[in-house]
Design a protein around this motif. Structure first.
Motif, short mmCIF file in Angstrom:
data_model
loop_
_atom_site.label_atom_id
_atom_site.label_comp_id
_atom_site.label_asym_id
_atom_site.label_seq_id
_atom_site.Cartn_x
_atom_site.Cartn_y
_atom_site.Cartn_z
N GLN A 74 0.83 -0.91 0.49
CA GLN A 74 0.41 0.01 0.13
C GLN A 74 0.96 1.09 -0.02
N ILE A 75 0.33 2.55 -1.04
CA ILE A 75 0.81 3.26 -0.74
C ILE A 75 0.92 4.63 0.07
N VAL A 76 1.17 4.36 1.43
CA VAL A 76 -0.03 5.90 2.42
C VAL A 76 1.49 6.24 2.52
N ASN A 77 0.83 7.76 2.64
CA ASN A 77 1.95 8.93 2.63
C ASN A 77 2.66 9.16 3.93
N SER A 78 2.26 9.98 4.20
CA SER A 78 3.80 10.54 4.90
C SER A 78 4.45 9.34 5.93
N MET A 98 10.47 19.21 6.51
CA MET A 98 9.70 17.24 6.58
C MET A 98 8.82 17.22 5.78
N GLY A 99 7.29 18.09 6.21
CA GLY A 99 6.15 18.37 5.06
C GLY A 99 6.82 18.67 3.70
N ARG A 100 7.45 19.75 3.38
CA ARG A 100 7.87 19.31 2.36
C ARG A 100 8.55 17.90 1.48
N MET A 101 8.78 16.96 2.28
CA MET A 101 8.73 15.86 1.56
C MET A 101 8.37 14.72 1.99
N ALA A 102 7.29 15.14 2.42
CA ALA A 102 6.09 14.22 3.20
C ALA A 102 5.54 13.15 1.98
N PHE A 103 5.06 13.57 1.01
CA PHE A 103 4.67 13.24 -0.02
C PHE A 103 5.10 13.07 -1.12
N GLU A 104 6.70 12.70 -1.01
CA GLU A 104 7.30 12.79 -2.50
C GLU A 104 7.38 11.31 -2.27
N GLY A 105 7.68 10.30 -1.49
CA GLY A 105 7.85 8.98 -1.92
C GLY A 105 6.66 8.04 -2.69
N GLY A 106 6.14 8.92 -2.73
CA GLY A 106 5.27 7.94 -4.29
C GLY A 106 5.26 8.21 -5.23
N ARG A 107 5.65 9.59 -5.30
CA ARG A 107 5.44 10.48 -6.87
C ARG A 107 6.97 9.45 -7.37
N GLY A 126 -6.14 5.71 -1.72
CA GLY A 126 -5.94 4.45 -0.58
C GLY A 126 -6.58 5.14 0.71
N ILE A 127 -7.27 4.37 1.32
CA ILE A 127 -8.36 4.71 2.17
C ILE A 127 -7.65 4.27 3.85
N PHE A 128 -8.14 5.41 4.41
CA PHE A 128 -8.40 4.85 5.80
C PHE A 128 -9.13 5.63 6.88
N ALA A 129 -9.85 3.95 7.48
CA ALA A 129 -11.16 4.31 7.59
C ALA A 129 -10.69 4.12 9.35
N ALA A 130 -12.43 4.64 9.69
CA ALA A 130 -12.03 5.36 10.91
C ALA A 130 -12.87 4.25 12.23
N HIS A 182 -2.15 0.70 -4.24
CA HIS A 182 -2.08 -0.65 -4.46
C HIS A 182 -0.43 -1.37 -5.64
N PHE A 183 0.26 -2.72 -4.76
CA PHE A 183 0.69 -2.60 -5.81
C PHE A 183 1.53 -4.06 -5.17
N HIS A 184 2.05 -5.21 -5.85
CA HIS A 184 2.72 -6.21 -6.20
C HIS A 184 3.86 -5.43 -5.41
#
Length: 427
Positions: A74-78, A98-107, A126-130, A182-184
């Protein structure tokens, strides 16, 4: 000597590339030696190869042998600790960086897949379920926090809206991150390895590093050869096996368990996850699940501290799966496995340097998919002389676990028990 192999899993059984690279049997020279062929190692190596460096990768077992080839996909940001925690404890400047980099990994991950035509069943959303009202309130705060740092594509879902995405009555609402997905996981890292090799890089499997000799030129020794390099990147994460004890004291291997059902009918798939998104809940000991490319439900969760192998993975995970989807009672489980990730005391990644030319990255604390791809870019930039972002990570304190090896497992388990009880009580 028997060739190394991937542990039994659905991912290993459906791997696109089953080639075994040879071990190192000579003394060679290279610009950069990367130890570990998981996401961190391959991201670092691929970024460097794209910039013309001669890079050699040493893998003690197989490409993606560790968490990179066994995770939930799963691609989970931050980060495991979010940007507000970082800002509160380490200051606004560090939080902003750190905030500027938090979403770069998925890209970065998506660029690799697109640029190198990697077949890994990549799907968006991707879904975060409460599970309760408190968690839904926290998701509202997460949305505001991430948007304040420039992240777009977030959508709050109430219970009725969530039913369009998740066919379960277990949740009260959710946050949908359209940039998640998500991915293999094993096919991703195998594809990254092939991309690296297409640029002239070399990977040795069954070539565990047994020592690093520091100096103007670092020398990495294996059982049957050595690599002399200008720089070394240690990317073994939870599988260093005594290579650098002071790194291992700063983090603790933890296991997570995953099961995979038999292929499900199209009708059942549509009922479980109508939009084919991946899901993770908001509990401290969280559950996560998604559909595979061939229509299986992949369901994971649980934590074993100290990387011990649980006796019966199915008995740990199936009850949770049935809480989410009671209609799956009696479904056949085709695969069950575990894999180790590395937990740090502050639950933040540890990047640093030993001496002048040995770099390391480890301890993503459950957020390794995106953080490891970011770390590879940050490490490669630092080696190329652009160390500003590396210095932000390296400036974060890196504590050893209290109590040493003897007490770190029970102390951490006690903390997890507390948070798990809070989740169960909805507090």
């Amino acid at each position: 000597m028997q060739a190394p192999s991937h542990p039994t899993s659905f991912y290993a059984a459906s791997a696109n590339d089953t080639r075994i690279r040879p071990p190192l049997k000579e003394n060679i020279k290279t610009d950069i030696c990367v130890i570990g062929a998981g996401y961190t190692g391959m991201s670092t190596a691929l970024h460097l190869a794209e910039n013309g460096y001669k890079v050699t990768v040493l893998e003690g077992s197989r490409i993606g042998f560790g968490a990179s080839g066994r995770n939930g996909g799963q691609i989970v940001n931050s980060y495991s600790r979010d940007v507000d925690f970082i800002e509160k404890h380490y200051g606004k400047h560090v939080g902003a960086e750190m905030g500027r980099m938090a979403f770069e990994g998925g890209r970065i991950l998506r660029r690799f897949v697109k640029q190198y035509d990697i077949e890994c069943d990549l799907k968006p959303g991707g879904i975060f379920a409460a599970c309760n009202a408190r968690q839904f309130s926290e998701l509202q705060a997460k949305k505001a926090l991430w948007e304040s740092h420039g992240h777009e594509g977030l959508q709050l879902l109430d219970r009725d809206q969530l039913n369009v995405y998740v066919g379960s009555k277990r949740y009260v609402g959710a946050l949908l991150d359209h940039t998640g997905g998500h991915f293999h996981p094993l096919n991703l890292v195998l594809g990254e390895a092939a991309a690296f090799e297409s640029l002239g890089g070399t990977i040795y499997e069954g070539a565990a590093a047994i020592s690093i000799q520091e100096g103007a030129k670092a020398i990495v020794k294996t059982e049957s050869g050595s690599v002399t390099a200008d720089y070394v990147v240690v990317a073994g994460n939870a599988y260093l096996n005594g290579l650098i004890p002071k790194l291992e004291s700063k983090a603790m291997p933890c296991g997570t368990q995953i099961i995979t059902t038999e292929p499900l009918s199209d009708e059942v798939q549509k009922r479980l996850l109508p939009k084919d998104n991946c899901v993770e809940d908001c509990n401290y000991l969280l559950d996560y699940f998604r559909l595979s490319g061939d229509g299986r439900l992949i369901y994971g969760g649980g934590v074993t501290y100290g990387a011990r192998e649980p006796d019966k993975i199915e008995s740990l995970i199936v009850p949770n799966m049935l809480k989410t989807y009671p209609e799956l009672k009696g479904v056949k489980i085709d695969y069950a496995w575990t894999g180790n990730f590395l937990l740090t005391l502050m639950r933040l990644p540890q990047l640093g340097r030993i001496g002048s030319n040995v770099f390391y990255a480890q301890g993503y604390s459950g957020h390794g998919v995106t953080c490891s791809h970011l770390a590879g870019k940050v490490l490669s930039d630092a080696i190329r002389g652009q160390a500003e972002r590396f210095d932000v990570f390296a400036g974060l304190p890196q504590y050893s676990f209290p109590g040493g090896r003897l007490l770190r497992i029970p102390l951490t388990a006690m903390g997890a028990w507390y948070y798990n009880m809070r989740d169960q009580l909805g507090g």
